[in-house]
Motif scaffolding. Structure first.
Motif: not given
Ligand SMILES: Nc1ncnc2c1ncn2[C@@H]1O[C@H](COP(=O)(O)OP(=O)(O)OP(=O)(O)O)[C@@H](O)[C@H]1O
Ligand SMILES: [Mg+2]
Length: 229
Positions: A11, A19, A38-45, A167, A200
């Motif tokens: 981004l 991400l 872990p949470s916020g590690s980028g899985k959804s991305s 999830e 998870h």
């Molecule tokens: N549009 C955005 N703008 C800024 N940061 C973002 C954006 N989307 C995601 N992030 C950041 O990118 C990182 C990865 O996000 P992502 O949602 O892929 O994590 P995740 O592994 O799916 O987390 P969770 O287990 O909590 O669902 C996180 O640190 C999140 O805060």
């Protein structure tokens, strides 16, 4: 089925945020793959990139042998509708439609079947996922587990190659979770489709063919959730 090579997603804000960082992976036909970390590690991305819901900043993604780089929104939309299916933590069913119509909608949208055939296929799918007798209810009249099964039936509507699930059991109790897990597992065995699921849930991951750990946007195969050897 899906292959990504050296895919990154950055981004570009005041401070660039990475991400997904140089991920290469391949999803085989009929495979059940869990993405954990872990949470916020980028899985959804990562899942959004695999599902062509987001576009990489660099790297290449092939779906069904076709390079998706540079495809416009219409072409990506066609790809998503005809080859991919999605299940999210929140079901995103349309409340103003019956369960049957929710499943028939993507079939009608693809336009390969008559309206009657679309309804018949939706009806078969609902029966297959244990929802006989629920076809004419609204999503709000179902339990959380039933709604998630409708979401799976909808994801299957156009016979996708791959189902991407973020999830899918996140909002469910343990019995409903096991049920959804087993349906997705069975689907890969019986129909040779692939499932990529972010989870998870250690019990969910325990039935996977393969687990991919993601830490700080990168693949980390040494990562293990609590409760999983
Ligand atoms: N549009 C955005 N703008 C800024 N940061 C973002 C954006 N989307 C995601 N992030 C950041 O990118 C990182 C990865 O996000 P992502 O949602 O892929 O994590 P995740 O592994 O799916 O987390 P969770 O287990 O909590 O669902 C996180 O640190 C999140 O805060
Ligand atoms: Mg997430």
């Amino acid at each position: 089925m899906i292959r990504m090579e050296h895919v990154s997603r950055v981004l570009h804000g005041e401070v660039p945020v990475t991400l997904v960082d140089d991920v290469s992976l391949q999803i085989e036909r009929g495979e059940f793959v869990c993405v954990m970390g872990p949470s916020g590690s980028g899985k959804s991305s990562l899942l959004y990139l695999l599902g062509l819901l987001d576009v990489p900043s660099s790297g290449t993604i092939w779906v069904d042998g076709q390079d998706t780089t540079g495809l416009d929104d219409d072409a990506l939309g066609d790809f998503r509708l005809s080859r991919l299916g999605y299940v999210f933590q929140f079901h995103f069913l349309l409340q103003e439609f019956s369960v049957l119509d929710n499943v028939a909608l993507p079939i009608r949208k693809l336009g390969r079947l008559t309206d009657e055939a679309a309804r018949a296929r939706a009806s078969d799918l609902l029966d297959q996922f244990g929802l006989t007798g629920q076809h004419h209810k609204r999503p709000s009249q179902l339990s959380g587990g039933q709604r998630q099964r409708v979401a799976i039936a909808r994801a299957m509507a156009n016979e996708p190659l791959v189902i991407l699930a973020d999830e899918p059991t996140g909002n469910l109790d343990s019995v409903a979770s096991a049920n959804v897990r087993d349906m997705l597992r069975q689907l890969t065995r019986e129909t040779n489709r692939s499932v990529v699921a972010v989870t998870h849930d250690a019990s969910f991951a325990s039935v996977a063919d393969r687990r991919i750990g993601i830490v700080d946007g990168r693949i980390d195969m040494s990562w293990r959730p609590d409760g999983l050897a």
